[in-house]
Design an enzyme around this catalytic site. Structure first.
Site, PDB file in Angstrom:
ATOM      1  N   CYS A 129      40.771  49.150   5.524  1.00 54.34           N
ATOM      2  CA  CYS A 129      41.020  47.791   6.006  1.00 54.34           C
ATOM      3  C   CYS A 129      39.854  47.216   6.799  1.00 54.34           C
ATOM      4  O   CYS A 129      39.600  46.013   6.764  1.00 54.34           O
ATOM      5  CB  CYS A 129      42.292  47.753   6.836  1.00 54.34           C
ATOM      6  SG  CYS A 129      42.430  49.019   8.089  1.00 54.34           S
ATOM      7  N   HIS A 253      42.121  42.859  12.281  1.00 51.00           N
ATOM      8  CA  HIS A 253      40.854  43.457  12.726  1.00 51.00           C
ATOM      9  C   HIS A 253      39.803  42.364  12.908  1.00 51.00           C
ATOM     10  O   HIS A 253      39.823  41.340  12.203  1.00 51.00           O
ATOM     11  CB  HIS A 253      40.332  44.446  11.692  1.00 51.00           C
ATOM     12  CG  HIS A 253      41.110  45.729  11.584  1.00 51.00           C
ATOM     13  ND1 HIS A 253      42.052  46.145  12.508  1.00 51.00           N
ATOM     14  CD2 HIS A 253      41.073  46.693  10.626  1.00 51.00           C
ATOM     15  CE1 HIS A 253      42.560  47.310  12.127  1.00 51.00           C
ATOM     16  NE2 HIS A 253      41.988  47.673  10.990  1.00 51.00           N
TER      17      HIS A 253
END
Ligand code: 2RA
Length: 350
Positions: A129, A253
């Protein structure tokens, strides 16, 4: 014909996003079968508006299945993806088990979609990710300027560690609410009762660790950023230094990226390239207070890029800031997009 799909790991944090995406995206599937550990068998989850019973992971669970998206721990994927592939299932695996296998393509549809067609093991790997947050924009810039080095600071959300990461952070927030902890040396460690999957208290803190300890003091997460970026971009000599830091954000993120290229870059041209890059939103007007933050990006499909500027001491380098929902484009969405590439093969081949 419409291929059948199995979602393996349907009951996890990424699984929930997968079912949501399958329910709103163009429906290219026949049967959608939900698979999870035997302890979750019998649970009923809704996908495409239909309440569906979860079946336990077994060889029979793949009978009649054409494509399977796996979101399970590495050891489970390492065992079960080959079993599914041996039954003729095309596996899209979100674990780290096969990403660096030379016979397994590592695919980001906006960057290297054709790689998905060459899958000797019947397995296609979905990248990490953190990598997925930055690679779409960087690939577009690489096409123009030739990428040679990356220095990355990744500020990673708690849900990257799964539902237990989210639950831990929320419990820690409750523990410190109304207190003045965070002002005295080590006071968080005295108040926070459970670090959960994290290496230190996360609330009101930053924890420079994600994954396992590897040679030279690097974390496995930092090595994934380096090795997977090289494989996806086809740049085996790309220089990459990453520092992965867990921060008290639930999901999304963020990465501060210093990217060095072969040729001189311009801010205006770089912004234009990013604006036009598939899967990327340019959100970059600091004078107006416009730059990506995790809370602006969470729940959205694209990655968001801002703070684009030419490095002050290197006319061939750009500094930029990227946010991406780590459960969505960072996991479930990219996997669904790969699975849809495979589904298109079925419709073409009949
Ligand atoms: C993390 N990228 O954030 C890793 C796995 N999802 O923990």
């Amino acid at each position: 014909r419409r291929p059948s799909l199995a979602v393996v790991g349907a009951t996890g944090a990424v699984g929930a996003v997968l079912l949501g995406l399958l329910s709103i995206r163009r429906d290219v599937w026949g049967e959608i079968r939900l698979v999870a550990s035997s302890r979750s068998a019998g649970r009923r989850l809704t996908v495409r508006g239909v309440e569906t019973e979860v079946v336990g992971l077994s060889e029979e669970a793949f009978d009649g299945i054409d494509v399977a998206i796996f979101d399970v721990p590495d050891d489970i994927a390492a065992r079960w993806a080959p079993i599914a592939a041996a039954k003729g299932v095309v596996v899209v695996d979100n674990s780290g088990a096969f990403r660096m296998d030379q016979d397994v393509p590592l695919v980001v549809p906006e960057v290297n979609a054709p790689a998905a067609l060459i899958r000797p093991r019947g397995i296609i790997a979905n990248p990490n990710c953190t990598v997925l947050t930055m690679i779409g924009g960087l690939a577009a810039l690489h096409s123009e300027y030739g990428l040679s080095e990356l220095v990355v600071a990744a500020y990673q959300a708690a849900s990257g560690a799964g539902q237990s990461g989210v639950d831990t952070l929320r419990a820690q927030v409750a523990e410190v609410a109304g207190t003045s902890v965070g002002e005295q040396t080590g006071d968080l460690r005295a108040v926070v009762s459970d670090n959960g999957p994290f290496a230190a208290p996360l609330v009101l803190n930053a924890v420079p660790w994600s994954g396992t300890l590897e040679d030279g003091g690097w974390s496995s997460e930092e090595l994934k950023v380096r090795n997977e970026s090289r494989k996806i971009l086809g740049l085996p000599g790309l220089k990459v230094s990453a520092t992965c830091v867990r921060i008290p954000v639930v999901t999304t993120h963020s990465l501060a990226v210093h990217a060095v290229f072969e040729r001189e870059v311009s801010q205006a041209a770089a912004r234009e390239i990013l604006q036009n890059a598939p899967g990327v939103v340019l959100y970059d007007d600091p004078a107006a207070g416009e730059f990506p933050t995790p809370n602006d990006a969470v729940g959205t499909d694209p990655v968001w890029v801002g703070r684009v500027r030419v490095a002050l001491d290197d006319p061939t380098a750009l500094d930029l800031f990227v946010c991406g929902d780590n459960l969505r484009k960072g996991a479930a969405l990219n996997a669904v997009q790969i699975a849809e590439l495979v589904a298109a093969e079925f419709s073409l081949l009949g």
